[in-house]
Design an enzyme around this catalytic site. Sequence first.
Site, PDB file in Angstrom:
ATOM      1  NE  ARG A 108      -3.733   0.767   2.094  1.00 42.79           N
ATOM      2  CZ  ARG A 108      -4.923   0.870   2.691  1.00 42.79           C
ATOM      3  NH1 ARG A 108      -5.057   1.616   3.772  1.00 42.79           N
ATOM      4  NH2 ARG A 108      -5.969   0.237   2.221  1.00 42.79           N
ATOM      5  CG  HIS A 135      -8.474   0.079  -2.469  1.00 41.36           C
ATOM      6  ND1 HIS A 135      -7.696  -1.030  -2.182  1.00 41.36           N
ATOM      7  CD2 HIS A 135      -9.043   0.466  -1.287  1.00 41.36           C
ATOM      8  CE1 HIS A 135      -7.793  -1.298  -0.883  1.00 41.36           C
ATOM      9  NE2 HIS A 135      -8.598  -0.420  -0.320  1.00 41.36           N
ATOM     10  CD  GLN A 138     -12.988  -2.026   0.024  1.00 45.60           C
ATOM     11  OE1 GLN A 138     -12.163  -1.977   0.934  1.00 45.60           O
ATOM     12  NE2 GLN A 138     -14.178  -2.575   0.199  1.00 45.60           N
ATOM     13  CG  ASP A 230     -13.642   6.428  -0.576  1.00 42.99           C
ATOM     14  OD1 ASP A 230     -13.500   6.254   0.651  1.00 42.99           O
ATOM     15  OD2 ASP A 230     -12.670   6.454  -1.370  1.00 42.99           O
ATOM     16  CB  CYS A 270     -13.908   1.218   0.601  1.00 46.14           C
ATOM     17  SG  CYS A 270     -13.593   2.992   0.628  1.00 46.14           S
ATOM     18  NE  ARG A 298     -10.058  -5.264   1.191  1.00 44.42           N
ATOM     19  CZ  ARG A 298      -9.357  -4.184   1.532  1.00 44.42           C
ATOM     20  NH1 ARG A 298      -9.954  -3.135   2.021  1.00 44.42           N
ATOM     21  NH2 ARG A 298      -8.037  -4.150   1.348  1.00 44.42           N
TER      22      ARG A 298
HETATM   23  N1   CP Z   1     -11.016  -0.119   2.924  1.00 43.10           N
HETATM   24  C1   CP Z   1      -9.725  -0.133   3.300  1.00 43.10           C
HETATM   25  O1   CP Z   1      -8.815  -0.393   2.509  1.00 43.10           O
HETATM   26  O2   CP Z   1      -9.521   0.133   4.621  1.00 43.10           O
HETATM   27  P1   CP Z   1      -8.144   0.370   5.371  1.00 43.10           P
HETATM   28  O3   CP Z   1      -7.611   1.699   4.891  1.00 43.10           O
HETATM   29  O4   CP Z   1      -8.461   0.353   6.822  1.00 43.10           O
HETATM   30  O5   CP Z   1      -7.200  -0.740   4.975  1.00 43.10           O
HETATM   31  N1  NVA Z   2     -10.069   6.791  -1.104  1.00 44.81           N
HETATM   32  C1  NVA Z   2      -9.642   6.321   0.193  1.00 44.81           C
HETATM   33  C2  NVA Z   2      -9.860   4.844   0.321  1.00 44.81           C
HETATM   34  C3  NVA Z   2      -9.494   4.264   1.654  1.00 44.81           C
HETATM   35  C4  NVA Z   2      -9.698   2.782   1.721  1.00 44.81           C
HETATM   36  C5  NVA Z   2      -8.183   6.673   0.412  1.00 44.81           C
HETATM   37  O1  NVA Z   2      -7.391   6.483  -0.505  1.00 44.81           O
HETATM   38  O2  NVA Z   2      -7.854   7.153   1.488  1.00 44.81           O
END
Ligand code: CP
Ligand code: NVA
Length: 310
Positions: A108, A135, A138, A230, A270, A298
């Site tokens: 990530r 993502h 997700q 989101d 998400c 997930r």
């Molecule tokens: N939805 C998601 O990816 O959550 P986190 O940022 O907690 O991993």
């Molecule tokens: N759009 C959000 C998604 C988090 C799971 C971010 O990137 O912070």
Amino acid sequence: MAVNMKGKSLVSINDLSLEEMYQIFETAKDLKRRHLMGEPHRILEGKTLGMIFSKPSTRTRISFEAGIYQLGGIGMYFGPNDLQLGKSENIHDTAKVISRYLDGIMIRTFSHQDVVDLAHYATIPVINGLTDLLHPCQVLTDLFTVLEKKRKLQGLKWAYIGDGNNMAHSMLYGCSKVGMDLTIASPSGYTPNEDIVKTAKEYAKYMGSKIEITDDPIAAVKNADIVYTDVWASMGQEAEAAERKAKFARYQVNPELVKNAKDDYLFMHCLPAHRGDEVVNEVADSENSVIFDEAENRLHVQKAVMALVM
Ligand code: CP
Ligand code: NVA
């Protein structure tokens, strides 16, 4: 016929065939059943997953780590200050070295290109756990959740209300590939990446479905089977939060807006949710909301991805 995905990286849903997507869903369904029945499923006995995080995480971190343990392997977490990567070592050398120790990498980070490069140089599968652009884990999970709840994907209408961000981009690939109608409502200046929209429209045309981008949240939600939102400011955009809050005010998912959706619509997010901003409690905690089933899935979907590629 099963498709062999061993060794394959998951950087974008755009890299998956429809057969591979359904193979992930079938495998996730089976692994979920085995997990809930308490049947051992140590498919990755002795394997090691490296988990590189440059941004915070609750779901991704815990579901990948619990998932690899349940599959009989182990997970190694690397936080923002743990590796030489980005400090005194480049992606090429890091990829070559860690490929000699590990069986898979989950990452990530901010720059999507860094994940593309890591997957290119690594000799083990790389799984994208979120970048500024995409993502995929997700959205694969979200599609699996819709499939569980609605028993089909093709022909359903998915409305996404909010920022044209990483979630919107992965939805564009995911929904268009499976033949769902997707309408994205975003304020001007916050619409999704045009190249991704163009690609999604080509897939949708092939599948006989529709992709629409609008600034009208009410039109987007009309007759929707899924209403998704989101956060308005993603990780890394914290400085823009106040400005975004003002510009996105009309895009809140609240009882008034969801009146336009089908009665049996699913509310999805998400998470993490900023309750009171992009969604209010009356929707997030309503009978239509599946946010916690979605979060649980997930675990099952990523276990499927790991089992298939590692
Ligand atoms: N939805 C998601 O990816 O959550 P986190 O940022 O907690 O991993
Ligand atoms: N759009 C959000 C998604 C988090 C799971 C971010 O990137 O912070």
